[in-house]
Design a protein around this motif. Sequence first.
Motif, mmCIF file in Angstrom:
data_model
loop_
_atom_site.group_PDB
_atom_site.id
_atom_site.type_symbol
_atom_site.label_atom_id
_atom_site.label_comp_id
_atom_site.label_asym_id
_atom_site.label_seq_id
_atom_site.Cartn_x
_atom_site.Cartn_y
_atom_site.Cartn_z
ATOM 1 N N VAL A 52 0.830 -1.206 0.000
ATOM 2 C CA VAL A 52 0.000 0.000 0.000
ATOM 3 C C VAL A 52 0.866 1.257 0.000
ATOM 4 N N SER A 53 1.969 1.211 0.699
ATOM 5 C CA SER A 53 2.811 2.391 0.876
ATOM 6 C C SER A 53 3.723 2.682 -0.306
ATOM 7 N N SER A 54 4.025 1.695 -1.095
ATOM 8 C CA SER A 54 4.996 1.872 -2.171
ATOM 9 C C SER A 54 4.301 2.193 -3.481
ATOM 10 N N ARG A 55 4.296 3.444 -3.834
ATOM 11 C CA ARG A 55 3.660 3.855 -5.086
ATOM 12 C C ARG A 55 4.441 3.365 -6.306
ATOM 13 N N SER A 56 5.671 2.903 -6.111
ATOM 14 C CA SER A 56 6.447 2.391 -7.245
ATOM 15 C C SER A 56 6.050 0.962 -7.602
ATOM 16 N N LEU A 57 5.378 0.260 -6.700
ATOM 17 C CA LEU A 57 4.982 -1.128 -6.952
ATOM 18 C C LEU A 57 3.595 -1.241 -7.571
ATOM 19 N N ILE A 58 2.755 -0.243 -7.324
ATOM 20 C CA ILE A 58 1.352 -0.309 -7.728
ATOM 21 C C ILE A 58 1.013 0.863 -8.638
ATOM 22 N N ASP A 59 -0.133 0.754 -9.281
ATOM 23 C CA ASP A 59 -0.636 1.849 -10.105
ATOM 24 C C ASP A 59 -1.735 2.555 -9.315
ATOM 25 N N PHE A 60 -1.309 3.375 -8.373
ATOM 26 C CA PHE A 60 -2.238 4.040 -7.456
ATOM 27 C C PHE A 60 -3.246 4.898 -8.212
ATOM 28 N N GLN A 61 -2.780 5.659 -9.180
ATOM 29 C CA GLN A 61 -3.669 6.579 -9.902
ATOM 30 C C GLN A 61 -4.721 5.851 -10.730
ATOM 31 N N ALA A 62 -4.447 4.646 -11.171
ATOM 32 C CA ALA A 62 -5.397 3.894 -11.988
ATOM 33 C C ALA A 62 -6.473 3.209 -11.145
ATOM 34 N N SER A 63 -6.307 3.203 -9.836
ATOM 35 C CA SER A 63 -7.246 2.504 -8.960
ATOM 36 C C SER A 63 -8.186 3.478 -8.265
ATOM 37 N N ASP A 64 -9.426 3.500 -8.706
ATOM 38 C CA ASP A 64 -10.432 4.325 -8.035
ATOM 39 C C ASP A 64 -10.595 3.896 -6.585
ATOM 40 N N VAL A 65 -10.528 2.586 -6.339
ATOM 41 C CA VAL A 65 -10.691 2.052 -4.984
ATOM 42 C C VAL A 65 -9.624 2.629 -4.054
ATOM 43 N N LEU A 66 -8.369 2.561 -4.464
ATOM 44 C CA LEU A 66 -7.280 3.065 -3.619
ATOM 45 C C LEU A 66 -7.407 4.563 -3.380
ATOM 46 N N ARG A 67 -7.669 5.294 -4.428
ATOM 47 C CA ARG A 67 -7.756 6.752 -4.279
ATOM 48 C C ARG A 67 -8.926 7.141 -3.381
ATOM 49 N N GLN A 68 -10.074 6.515 -3.557
ATOM 50 C CA GLN A 68 -11.251 6.861 -2.752
ATOM 51 C C GLN A 68 -11.047 6.506 -1.277
ATOM 52 N N MET A 69 -10.494 5.348 -1.003
ATOM 53 C CA MET A 69 -10.282 4.951 0.393
ATOM 54 C C MET A 69 -9.220 5.819 1.050
ATOM 55 N N ASN A 70 -8.150 6.102 0.330
ATOM 56 C CA ASN A 70 -7.101 6.968 0.855
ATOM 57 C C ASN A 70 -7.662 8.363 1.129
ATOM 58 N N ASP A 71 -8.435 8.877 0.188
ATOM 59 C CA ASP A 71 -9.052 10.192 0.384
ATOM 60 C C ASP A 71 -10.023 10.177 1.559
ATOM 61 N N GLY A 72 -10.728 9.058 1.741
ATOM 62 C CA GLY A 72 -11.666 8.966 2.853
ATOM 63 C C GLY A 72 -10.987 9.145 4.203
ATOM 64 N N ILE A 73 -9.860 8.488 4.388
ATOM 65 C CA ILE A 73 -9.114 8.638 5.650
ATOM 66 C C ILE A 73 -8.588 10.064 5.783
ATOM 67 N N ARG A 74 -8.005 10.568 4.708
ATOM 68 C CA ARG A 74 -7.433 11.921 4.737
ATOM 69 C C ARG A 74 -8.517 12.957 5.016
ATOM 70 N N LEU A 75 -9.646 12.863 4.360
ATOM 71 C CA LEU A 75 -10.731 13.833 4.555
ATOM 72 C C LEU A 75 -11.322 13.740 5.954
ATOM 73 N N ARG A 76 -11.374 12.550 6.509
ATOM 74 C CA ARG A 76 -11.866 12.392 7.892
ATOM 75 C C ARG A 76 -10.967 13.143 8.841
ATOM 76 N N MET A 77 -9.655 13.051 8.617
ATOM 77 C CA MET A 77 -8.712 13.767 9.477
ATOM 78 C C MET A 77 -8.825 15.274 9.276
ATOM 79 N N VAL A 78 -9.024 15.706 8.058
ATOM 80 C CA VAL A 78 -9.216 17.147 7.782
ATOM 81 C C VAL A 78 -10.476 17.642 8.492
ATOM 82 N N ASP A 79 -11.549 16.885 8.410
ATOM 83 C CA ASP A 79 -12.808 17.270 9.069
ATOM 84 C C ASP A 79 -12.630 17.390 10.586
ATOM 85 N N LEU A 80 -11.856 16.492 11.153
ATOM 86 C CA LEU A 80 -11.647 16.520 12.602
ATOM 87 C C LEU A 80 -10.816 17.717 12.981
#
Length: 140
Positions: A112-140
């Motif tokens: 999950v942490s290594s963007r060189s191993l995966i295609d993070f930008q091509a995965s809607d699932v990864l981007r949405q879940m990552n954004d969900g955690i980040r946005l929750r922290m921003v809201d708090l």
Amino acid sequence: MQDDQKSYHHGNLVPALIAATVEIIDERGVDGLSVREVAKRAGVSAGAPFRHFSSKAALLTAVAEQAMERLVAAVQDAQAEGDDGDPLGQIERIGQGYLAWAVQNPTHFQIVSSRSLIDFQASDVLRQMNDGIRLRMVDL
């Protein structure tokens, strides 16, 4: 079929390939991973994984998606243990849930942490879940 191969039933090849990938990384690290070995471990032909994954990066991206689902669940579980009215406490629990998950799941964390191993930008699932955690922290 050899002892190190796992049988799979029609319809669950993708989960079998993902599980074999994680097993191999646990044993040998990411550098020791080959799609050929994943296929062998899953008990299928060397070309079978490519019917579902266009590349090694695509296979690792699928592993990362599974891992991210588990990470999000761990963070949500940690947050559920505290007071919703305490934003600082909620942020602390997010961090605790994240760290506890990472320690318990080092292979998944590495992927999950290594963007060189995966295609993070091509995965809607990864981007949405990552954004969900980040946005929750921003809201708090």
